[in-house]
Every structure is written in structure tokens, then in C-alpha cells.
Scaffold this active site. Structure first.
Site, PDB file in Angstrom:
ATOM      1  CG  HIS A 100     -41.298  22.450 -26.675  1.00 14.58           C
ATOM      2  ND1 HIS A 100     -42.261  21.569 -26.966  1.00 14.58           N
ATOM      3  CD2 HIS A 100     -42.205  23.570 -26.081  1.00 14.58           C
ATOM      4  CE1 HIS A 100     -43.416  21.765 -26.496  1.00 14.58           C
ATOM      5  NE2 HIS A 100     -43.520  22.992 -25.835  1.00 14.58           N
ATOM      6  CG  HIS A 102     -42.132  26.413 -22.600  1.00 17.69           C
ATOM      7  ND1 HIS A 102     -43.354  27.449 -23.409  1.00 17.69           N
ATOM      8  CD2 HIS A 102     -42.899  25.204 -22.648  1.00 17.69           C
ATOM      9  CE1 HIS A 102     -44.141  26.460 -24.012  1.00 17.69           C
ATOM     10  NE2 HIS A 102     -43.894  25.503 -23.657  1.00 17.69           N
TER      11      HIS A 102
END
Length: 145
Positions: A100, A102
Site C-alpha cells: 500500500h 500512504h
């Protein structure tokens, strides 16, 4: 998808999330422990622990969405900057084993900062940098023209 991954649970609709974006490959939602106002997570629907586990198309789409959400955070939330951060692996502080990005909007005096090791003040010699660059090139990363 992984049965024991909180992000896969969100992808499947089994855990709640405050979505900011969804398509057939990528989703984005608000971080439940935000560093700053507007902190979002952008991830592929496909389960992949590390960047290298993800196919290139999904990786590029994930970064494309992160880039667009960074621009939206500037416009909508009045952020004066944005950090796009990937924690790739345990040594890099990855705490959820699903790749992922941020998206962290930045504001003046928001309290978020980075610390550097003491070696930062004493950079390596050019010869050492050249040797590392040569090793990386030799490993198969071609120099583009």
C-alpha cells in the site's frame, strides 16, 4: 486475496472503511490512525505483500491513484505538501502485509517529521556511490537513454 489480511477484508467488504476511491484494480480509504488530516491508504485489490509481488500494471495504477489523491488533498484540504510513502517489508516498518501507498497531506507545523541516522551527516565518497551504482546496474537495471 488473503483470509487473514485486514486490507483484503476491506476489499471484500467484510471490514468497514471510509473510501475515497474505488475501481476494478485499486481502492483508497482513510487511514484509521492518521498521521495528519486526510491521511489515506491506496492499495491494489489483489493481495501482494511487497512491491515485487505485485504485477507492474497494478503497481502503476496504484501509484497513479496515489498521485491523483495527493493533488485532491492539496485542493480540498488545503495541504501545502504531500508525502507518498511505501513501507516495503518489515525492516521498512510495513505493519500490514499487503502492499500500500500512504498519501499523507502535509501542513505547516503538523508535527510529522523524519529522523536520519548519524551517518547522514557524513556522506560516502563518490567511489563508494559509484561502486553501489555499478552493482545495481549489473544486476539488470538498464540505464535508459
Amino acid at each position: 486475496m488473503s483470509d487473514q489480511c485486514v486490507f483484503c477484508e476491506i476489499v471484500r467488504g467484510e471490514s468497514p472503511a471510509s473510501f475515497t476511491y474505488q475501481d476494478d484494480t485499486v481502492i483508497a480509504f482513510m487511514d484509521v490512525q492518521p498521521i495528519t488530516q486526510g491521511h489515506m491508504l491506496v492499495l491494489p485489490r489483489e493481495h501482494a505483500v511487497l512491491m515485487t509481488d505485485l504485477n507492474e500494471t497494478a503497481a502503476m495504477r496504484t501509484f497513479r491513484v496515489a498521485r491523483k489523491l495527493a493533488a485532491v488533498a492539496r485542493q480540498t484540504l488545503g495541504a501545502s505538501g504531500v508525502n507518498l510513502i511505501v513501507m516495503d517489508g518489515e525492516a521498512a516498518f510495513q505493519d500490514v502485509p499487503h502492499f500500500h501507498v500512504h498519501v499523507i497531506p502535509r501542513y505547516a507545523k503538523d508535527g510529522f517529521g523524519l529522523t536520519f541516522p548519524h551517518t547522514y551527516e557524513h556522506p560516502p565518497a563518490r567511489a563508494q556511490l559509484d561502486a553501489i551504482a555499478s552493482a545495481i546496474r549489473a544486476a539488470g537495471m538498464p540505464v535508459s537513454s
